[in-house]
Design a protein around this motif. Structure first.
Motif, PDB file in Angstrom:
ATOM      1  N   GLY A 172      24.153   8.846  14.279  1.00 36.51           N
ATOM      2  CA  GLY A 172      25.180   9.002  15.292  1.00 36.51           C
ATOM      3  C   GLY A 172      26.582   8.977  14.711  1.00 36.51           C
ATOM      4  N   SER A 173      27.529   9.353  15.522  1.00 43.34           N
ATOM      5  CA  SER A 173      28.937   9.352  15.137  1.00 43.34           C
ATOM      6  C   SER A 173      29.784   9.263  16.391  1.00 43.34           C
ATOM      7  CB  SER A 173      29.278  10.635  14.369  1.00 43.34           C
ATOM      8  OG  SER A 173      30.658  10.683  14.054  1.00 43.34           O
ATOM      9  N   SER A 174      30.883   8.555  16.295  1.00 43.85           N
ATOM     10  CA  SER A 174      31.801   8.483  17.436  1.00 43.85           C
ATOM     11  C   SER A 174      32.526   9.802  17.631  1.00 43.85           C
ATOM     12  CB  SER A 174      32.816   7.350  17.222  1.00 43.85           C
ATOM     13  OG  SER A 174      33.763   7.325  18.269  1.00 43.85           O
ATOM     14  N   ARG A 175      33.022  10.385  16.541  1.00 47.84           N
ATOM     15  CA  ARG A 175      33.882  11.563  16.627  1.00 47.84           C
ATOM     16  C   ARG A 175      33.216  12.837  16.139  1.00 47.84           C
ATOM     17  NH1 ARG A 175      38.935  10.196  19.207  1.00 47.84           N
ATOM     18  NH2 ARG A 175      38.605   7.974  19.485  1.00 47.84           N
ATOM     19  N   GLY A 176      32.174  12.713  15.323  1.00 51.53           N
ATOM     20  CA  GLY A 176      31.520  13.909  14.827  1.00 51.53           C
ATOM     21  C   GLY A 176      32.339  14.629  13.765  1.00 51.53           C
ATOM     22  N   ALA A 177      32.256  15.948  13.788  1.00 50.92           N
ATOM     23  CA  ALA A 177      32.857  16.784  12.745  1.00 50.92           C
ATOM     24  C   ALA A 177      34.362  16.930  12.937  1.00 50.92           C
ATOM     25  CB  ALA A 177      32.186  18.149  12.717  1.00 50.92           C
ATOM     26  N   THR A 178      35.057  15.816  12.856  1.00 55.72           N
ATOM     27  CA  THR A 178      36.493  15.786  13.148  1.00 55.72           C
ATOM     28  C   THR A 178      37.292  16.720  12.249  1.00 55.72           C
ATOM     29  OG1 THR A 178      36.285  13.488  13.868  1.00 55.72           O
ATOM     30  CG2 THR A 178      38.487  14.272  13.373  1.00 55.72           C
ATOM     31  N   GLY A 179      37.122  16.570  10.947  1.00 57.35           N
ATOM     32  CA  GLY A 179      37.898  17.378  10.021  1.00 57.35           C
ATOM     33  C   GLY A 179      37.614  18.849  10.160  1.00 57.35           C
TER      34      GLY A 179
END
Length: 399
Positions: free
Chosen positions: A109-116
């Motif tokens: 899981g990830s809070s923000r995902g593929a942010t960059g």
């Protein structure tokens, strides 16, 4: 004849953070107690962040170079793959050839995902140069699917976000799937690569970002400065889990004894009350699974993001649940910052370190965290909470 009890065992752990990219380096960082936080210029302001050190960055870049397909992926996926390979290698699961392992499920899981990558593709979109890879490489499912490819997992592949409780929820999913017999082995964890211009600006806009860039400890959970001291960090943690009978346990095995969840109605943009009702519920839920005859908690790794409201609410919740029987309280965010969706996983990795080393290094900026050393740490509770009022607690114990 009474049948042997089943347990969920941590067979492997992989982690990468500002403390390093291997267990020995990370352990040394915890024992030293020196913040792995640097200062960058963000929008003309000196800003503390917890980014990978050069040695860890070199190891990550070596991984990316090993597979041409990795170059198109977001940094959050790179971090997850790196930690997952460590975990499966430690568990001995990568030594079974290259065939897909149908009994191995994955939940990252990830809070923000593929942010960059989102920011990169949006910039390209504004210039009329949007790549065909923009959609498949920024979906949330991208996290677990690429980890699955990297470790030859052929079972279920789940990606999710429940903000900063994400990693603990992934581990809870692993426990549930293993107990239900829906998988024989399970990779669970969280990843985050949020050190981008926009994400840092978002955290500053909430009004919680640390201004203690000149202090030895820019992030000070339970500090006495009276300020918010949130610092953003990057990293990932992944755990290789499987079921084992009591008769199959080995000395120093670590088991997941209990998981608990809590939720409270949103009363603010961050969704936490002064009493920490979500923490109270998640801790009580977890502790209720331990039984009344043996439910002592020896240490708590707090969520404590370094914000006045969040830290005080969690401390109030711990006091409400445990009363005058407070165990040792500790955290790792003063060293590695807040890694959002990966933070719970890195706290669990810190718990493994404490169970192994039996030593808590107390930060020098606060006297608010009780640290008892009268007996061994056998059982540790880990907390996490996220925007929206959710919280999760996991109890680890050593055999």
């Amino acid at each position: 004849m009474k049948s042997a009890k089943e347990h969920i065992v941590v067979r492997g752990c992989g982690a990468v953070s500002s403390l390093g990219a291997d267990s020995e380096t990370i352990a040394q960082g915890y024992l030293a107690g020196k913040p792995a936080i640097t200062i960058i210029q963000h929008q003309g302001q000196p800003t503390p962040v917890a980014s990978l050190p050069p040695t860890a960055e070199a190891a990550l870049q070596a991984l990316i170079s090993s597979n041409s397909g990795y170059r198109q992926l977001d940094r959050s996926v790179h971090l997850a793959i790196f930690a997952a390979i460590q975990a499966t290698t430690q568990a001995g699961w990568l030594n079974q050839g290259t065939a897909q392992q149908e009994d191995l499920a994955v939940n990252i899981g990830s809070s923000r995902g593929a942010t960059g990558l989102f920011e990169h593709h949006y910039d390209a979109y504004q210039l009329g140069q949007l790549s065909s890879s923009s959609s498949p490489t920024t979906t949330l499912g991208n996290l677990s699917s690429w980890v699955g490819h990297a470790v030859n997992a052929g079972g279920a592949q789940i990606s999710h976000s429940i903000t900063c409780s994400t990693a603990l929820m992934a581990v809870a999913n692993g426990v549930a799937w293993l107990r239900a017999g829906m998988a024989n082995r399970f990779l669970a964890g969280g990843t985050e690569a949020p050190l981008t211009d926009f994400t840092i600006a978002q955290m500053k806009a909430v009004g919680i970002y640390s201004r203690l860039q000149d202090d030895l400890f820019p992030c000070q959970p339970y500090g006495i400065s009276g300020q918010n001291t949130f610092v953003l960090g990057e990293g990932a943690g992944v755990f290789a889990l499987e079921k084992a009978l009591s008769t199959e346990l080995r000395t120093a095995d670590v088991i997941i004894e209990a998981v608990g969840f809590g939720f409270e109605q949103i009363t603010s943009k961050t969704g936490i009350s002064a009493e920490g009702q979500n923490f109270q519920r998640s801790m009580r839920h977890a502790i209720s699974h331990l039984g009344q005859d043996d439910n002592q908690i020896d240490a708590i790794i707090t969520h404590s993001p370094g914000t006045r409201a969040g830290d005080n609410a969690e401390l109030a919740a711990i006091e409400a649940v445990l009363g005058d029987k407070l165990p040792s309280l500790t955290t790792n965010k003063h060293l590695i910052g807040h890694t959002l969706g990966a933070s719970g996983a890195l706290s669990l990795q810190y718990a493994l370190h404490l169970l192994s080393s039996q030593q808590i290094t107390t930060p020098g900026y606060t006297n608010l965290l009780p640290t008892h050393t009268s007996g061994p740490m056998r059982r540790i509770l880990v907390n996490a909470a996220g925007f929206g009022g959710n919280a999760a607690s996991i109890v680890l114990s050593i055999v």
